[in-house]
Design a protein around this motif. Structure first.
Motif, PDB file in Angstrom:
ATOM      1  N   SER A 114       7.270 -43.018 -52.764  1.00  0.00           N
ATOM      2  CA  SER A 114       7.099 -42.252 -53.984  1.00  0.00           C
ATOM      3  C   SER A 114       6.196 -41.064 -53.685  1.00  0.00           C
ATOM      4  O   SER A 114       5.400 -41.084 -52.741  1.00  0.00           O
ATOM      5  CB  SER A 114       6.477 -43.099 -55.080  1.00  0.00           C
ATOM      6  OG  SER A 114       5.089 -43.100 -54.943  1.00  0.00           O
ATOM      7  N   VAL A 115       6.369 -40.040 -54.508  1.00  0.00           N
ATOM      8  CA  VAL A 115       5.663 -38.800 -54.232  1.00  0.00           C
ATOM      9  C   VAL A 115       4.154 -39.016 -54.183  1.00  0.00           C
ATOM     10  O   VAL A 115       3.466 -38.480 -53.315  1.00  0.00           O
ATOM     11  CB  VAL A 115       6.018 -37.756 -55.300  1.00  0.00           C
ATOM     12  CG1 VAL A 115       5.134 -36.551 -55.146  1.00  0.00           C
ATOM     13  CG2 VAL A 115       7.456 -37.348 -55.145  1.00  0.00           C
ATOM     14  N   VAL A 116       3.663 -39.841 -55.085  1.00  0.00           N
ATOM     15  CA  VAL A 116       2.221 -40.007 -55.119  1.00  0.00           C
ATOM     16  C   VAL A 116       1.702 -40.737 -53.885  1.00  0.00           C
ATOM     17  O   VAL A 116       0.684 -40.365 -53.314  1.00  0.00           O
ATOM     18  CB  VAL A 116       1.780 -40.695 -56.419  1.00  0.00           C
ATOM     19  CG1 VAL A 116       0.352 -41.170 -56.308  1.00  0.00           C
ATOM     20  CG2 VAL A 116       1.915 -39.726 -57.571  1.00  0.00           C
ATOM     21  N   SER A 117       2.436 -41.769 -53.435  1.00  0.00           N
ATOM     22  CA  SER A 117       1.913 -42.434 -52.230  1.00  0.00           C
ATOM     23  C   SER A 117       2.086 -41.531 -51.021  1.00  0.00           C
ATOM     24  O   SER A 117       1.269 -41.562 -50.094  1.00  0.00           O
ATOM     25  CB  SER A 117       2.536 -43.817 -52.008  1.00  0.00           C
ATOM     26  OG  SER A 117       3.911 -43.781 -52.059  1.00  0.00           O
ATOM     27  N   MET A 170      -1.148 -31.367 -53.139  1.00  0.00           N
ATOM     28  CA  MET A 170      -0.744 -31.323 -54.550  1.00  0.00           C
ATOM     29  C   MET A 170       0.396 -30.314 -54.744  1.00  0.00           C
ATOM     30  O   MET A 170       1.351 -30.574 -55.470  1.00  0.00           O
ATOM     31  CB  MET A 170      -1.956 -30.962 -55.420  1.00  0.00           C
ATOM     32  CG  MET A 170      -1.678 -30.902 -56.911  1.00  0.00           C
ATOM     33  SD  MET A 170      -1.012 -32.411 -57.617  1.00  0.00           S
ATOM     34  CE  MET A 170      -2.470 -33.425 -57.710  1.00  0.00           C
ATOM     35  N   ARG A 212       8.740 -32.464 -56.879  1.00  0.00           N
ATOM     36  CA  ARG A 212       9.152 -32.900 -58.202  1.00  0.00           C
ATOM     37  C   ARG A 212      10.122 -31.899 -58.837  1.00  0.00           C
ATOM     38  O   ARG A 212      11.006 -32.264 -59.595  1.00  0.00           O
ATOM     39  CB  ARG A 212       7.938 -33.076 -59.114  1.00  0.00           C
ATOM     40  CG  ARG A 212       8.313 -33.703 -60.443  1.00  0.00           C
ATOM     41  CD  ARG A 212       7.144 -33.893 -61.351  1.00  0.00           C
ATOM     42  NE  ARG A 212       7.307 -33.180 -62.593  1.00  0.00           N
ATOM     43  CZ  ARG A 212       8.266 -33.372 -63.453  1.00  0.00           C
ATOM     44  NH1 ARG A 212       9.186 -34.270 -63.220  1.00  0.00           N
ATOM     45  NH2 ARG A 212       8.333 -32.677 -64.554  1.00  0.00           N
ATOM     46  N   LYS A 215      -8.579 -42.306 -57.215  1.00  0.00           N
ATOM     47  CA  LYS A 215      -7.185 -42.716 -57.077  1.00  0.00           C
ATOM     48  C   LYS A 215      -6.924 -44.032 -57.772  1.00  0.00           C
ATOM     49  O   LYS A 215      -7.754 -44.936 -57.741  1.00  0.00           O
ATOM     50  CB  LYS A 215      -6.841 -42.876 -55.592  1.00  0.00           C
ATOM     51  CG  LYS A 215      -6.874 -41.583 -54.836  1.00  0.00           C
ATOM     52  CD  LYS A 215      -5.573 -40.862 -55.024  1.00  0.00           C
ATOM     53  CE  LYS A 215      -5.660 -39.475 -54.465  1.00  0.00           C
ATOM     54  NZ  LYS A 215      -4.683 -38.592 -55.019  1.00  0.00           N
ATOM     55  N   MET A 216      -5.724 -44.134 -58.389  1.00  0.00           N
ATOM     56  CA  MET A 216      -5.346 -45.409 -58.984  1.00  0.00           C
ATOM     57  C   MET A 216      -5.019 -46.401 -57.870  1.00  0.00           C
ATOM     58  O   MET A 216      -5.340 -47.575 -57.961  1.00  0.00           O
ATOM     59  CB  MET A 216      -4.136 -45.235 -59.891  1.00  0.00           C
ATOM     60  CG  MET A 216      -3.608 -46.541 -60.422  1.00  0.00           C
ATOM     61  SD  MET A 216      -2.410 -46.372 -61.749  1.00  0.00           S
ATOM     62  CE  MET A 216      -0.994 -45.738 -60.894  1.00  0.00           C
ATOM     63  N   LYS A 217      -4.349 -45.890 -56.825  1.00  0.00           N
ATOM     64  CA  LYS A 217      -3.942 -46.791 -55.752  1.00  0.00           C
ATOM     65  C   LYS A 217      -4.681 -46.418 -54.479  1.00  0.00           C
ATOM     66  O   LYS A 217      -4.677 -45.269 -54.072  1.00  0.00           O
ATOM     67  CB  LYS A 217      -2.445 -46.685 -55.524  1.00  0.00           C
ATOM     68  CG  LYS A 217      -1.691 -47.360 -56.650  1.00  0.00           C
ATOM     69  CD  LYS A 217      -0.219 -47.258 -56.456  1.00  0.00           C
ATOM     70  CE  LYS A 217       0.473 -47.899 -57.652  1.00  0.00           C
ATOM     71  NZ  LYS A 217       1.680 -47.209 -58.019  1.00  0.00           N
TER      72      LYS A 217
END
Lengths: 275, 283
Positions: free
Chosen positions: A136-139, A163, A170, A240-242
């Motif tokens: 996924s883009v965020v990871s 970023m 996206r 970061k969330m993850k």
């Protein structure tokens, strides 16, 4: 005119396979190693090995083979053109002349060079597509950011660069949809994109891209405002969330890649390069 | 009740100081009260978007001032705090979502605030539940409908736990179903979570769910009051609203038409429910 159907670069197919769950850093490093090996390889056997390895990854990550390769389709005409150029224009002193056509001369070295370039582009594209299909883009960002972090010390704005990349990815899909809309709107007003000679066809492209650019700038401006009002002020102070962590699967993947690298080096030394 | 947002003699010019100066807002004095749901209406170019962008410091006044949570947006050092208090949702969901995955986009705001990881996860969970989009959490955004994307955009702002959410024509791009769902969410956020809502819209059927409304035209505030006060006024006021390019809610239009035909219908109708009540009392 189905543009979005063929776009696979930058699309993420969620899944729960071992490839999906790998740490993004592992995947990025693995992809980089694969790319470096692709650029250094000069024998058909080496490319066969890469093809096999990539096919394995596609199978393990449970991505439909057709889907993974679909993105290549729009590139084929360009690749063919490149191949023809190489075939006729590449020169090597002691090479076999295959045939003559008008003032051009097709050489054996040119044939191999053409093949080499096509194989490289195809595999480069497939490797990067696989990376985004399974990550996924965020990871992907988290991984890249983490890997580029040491560069911050020498003043490289790594977080901001990453970023930018995330957002670009996206918008691939959104802009493709937009392009499709513009083309259809112009077709509805009587533009026939598939008629006329090469120059006429090329001229018809400009009125398509102009509105696309205008809308891209508008979107960019709106996005900036939205990000600003969600308190984005650059990478500094973000959490970061993850968080990333290395698992057993990553070790397996690392060992696999190491073995494969060794194999590739061996193949390249042992076999005769075709160019 | 206290004032959450207040504008004091707010004027704003685009390209101020140049020859192409355009006056967008002139001497606006309004207040948004804590806990209310307030609509700002007006036709395109009336200045409502420009006004809304002053609420969290995206724009700063040319003259006058804006206070959000008691802090002036004129001072740069307040902006970060102000944006924690006042969140903003825009018209086109595609142009405001940053990540391609639902939960990751919702986490974007809290991550910017520098919150600890456990808190971010908690907030994302809460925002997903509050907007009832838990089942889409891992989905890529391009698989969702426009209405669902807008819900994600609202969740993304909600996860920053603002006191107030400003929505700039959030339903303009949506189909009727998406519009209904988003409106329901907005009202629910206000009633159940106590979040102050500023809703910019030109759909009068959305305005009637608001506690108060502000009508803007040509950069200044023309009317203020409850929807009943605005819609159930004299003929003169009706004419004025019409001149500013605004509609009436469907129920009011129907009631006015029936009244004209000689039926004995109440004149203060804006909701369908009120219309039904009034119709049932007919003999």
């Amino acid at each position: 005119m189905e543009l979005t159907k063929n776009i696979t670069l930058g699309v993420y197919l969620p899944g729960e396979t071992i490839i999906h769950r790998l740490d993004p850093r592992t995947k990025i490093i693995a992809a980089t190693i694969l790319i470096v090996m692709l650029l250094l390889s000069r024998s058909y056997i080496a490319y066969a090995a890469v093809a096999f390895f990539i096919a394995m990854i596609i199978v393990i990550s449970a991505i439909p083979m057709g889907y993974a390769l679909r993105g290549l389709k729009p590139m084929l005409p360009v690749l063919l053109l490149m191949w023809i150029f190489q075939l006729f224009l590449f020169r090597d002193s002691d090479t076999l002349v295959l045939f003559n056509w008008w003032i051009f001369e097709a050489t054996e070295a040119g044939l191999h060079m053409g093949n080499l370039i096509i194989l490289r582009v195809l595999f480069l594209f497939t490797v990067t597509t696989l990376l985004t299909l399974t990550t996924s883009v965020v990871s992907l960002t988290d991984g890249l950011e983490n890997l580029l972090n040491p560069l911050r010390k020498v003043g490289v704005p790594s977080q901001e660069l990453v970023m930018t990349l995330v957002i670009a990815l996206r918008f691939v899909m959104i802009l493709a949809e937009e392009l499709e809309k513009i083309i259809k709107a112009q077709m509805a007003r009587g533009v026939a994109f598939d008629q006329g000679n090469f120059i006429q066809k090329t001229k018809k492209i400009f009125p398509v891209f102009l509105p696309l650019f205008v809308s891209a700038f508008k979107r960019a401006e709106e996005l900036i405002i939205a990000m600003e009002s969600r308190s984005y002020t650059g990478g500094k102070g973000r959490t970061k969330m993850k968080t990333l962590h290395i698992s057993r699967a990553d070790l397996t993947a690392a060992i696999t890649i190491l073995i494969f690298t060794g194999l590739m080096i061996y193949i390249n030394i042992a076999t005769e390069p075709f160019i | 009740m206290n004032k959450l947002i207040e504008t004091i003699n707010l004027s704003y010019c685009y390209k101020a100081g140049t020859k192409e100066e355009v006056k967008a807002l002139e001497d606006v004095n309004i207040a948004v009260w804590q806990g209310e749901i307030i609509a700002i209406t007006g036709q395109n170019g009336s200045g409502k978007s420009t006004l809304a962008r002053h609420f969290n410091g995206l724009l700063t006044p040319t003259t006058g001032s804006v206070l959000a949570g008691g802090m002036s947006t004129n001072l740069k050092e307040n902006i970060r705090e102000i944006r924690k208090i006042v969140g903003m949702v825009f018209q086109n969901p595609d142009n405001q979502l940053v990540s391609s995955i639902v939960e990751e986009d919702i986490a974007f705001g809290p991550e910017n605030l520098g919150l600890p990881q456990t808190e971010i996860i908690e907030r994302v969970e809460w925002a997903l539940n509050t907007l009832k989009i838990e089942e889409h959490r891992r989905e890529p955004l391009h698989n969702l409908s426009e209405g669902q994307k807008q819900q994600v955009a609202i969740a993304g702002v909600l996860a920053m736990k603002p006191d107030c959410i400003v929505l700039d024509e959030p339903t303009a791009h949506l189909d009727p179903r998406g519009r209904r769902d988003v409106l329901e969410s907005i009202v629910r956020l206000n009633r159940e979570e106590g979040i102050t809502i500023v809703l910019l819209t030109h759909f009068m059927n959305e305005v009637i769910y608001c506690d108060r409304m502000i009508v803007m035209d040509q950069g200044s505030v023309k009317m203020q009051g409850t929807p009943h006060q605005i819609f159930c006024q004299s003929e003169h006021q009706k004419e004025q609203l019409h001149k500013m390019g605004l509609d009436y809610p469907v129920a009011s239009q129907l009631a006015a038409g029936l009244k004209l035909e000689g039926f004995d219908i109440a004149t203060d109708i804006i909701h369908t429910k009120e219309l039904i009540n009034s119709l049932c009392q007919l003999k």
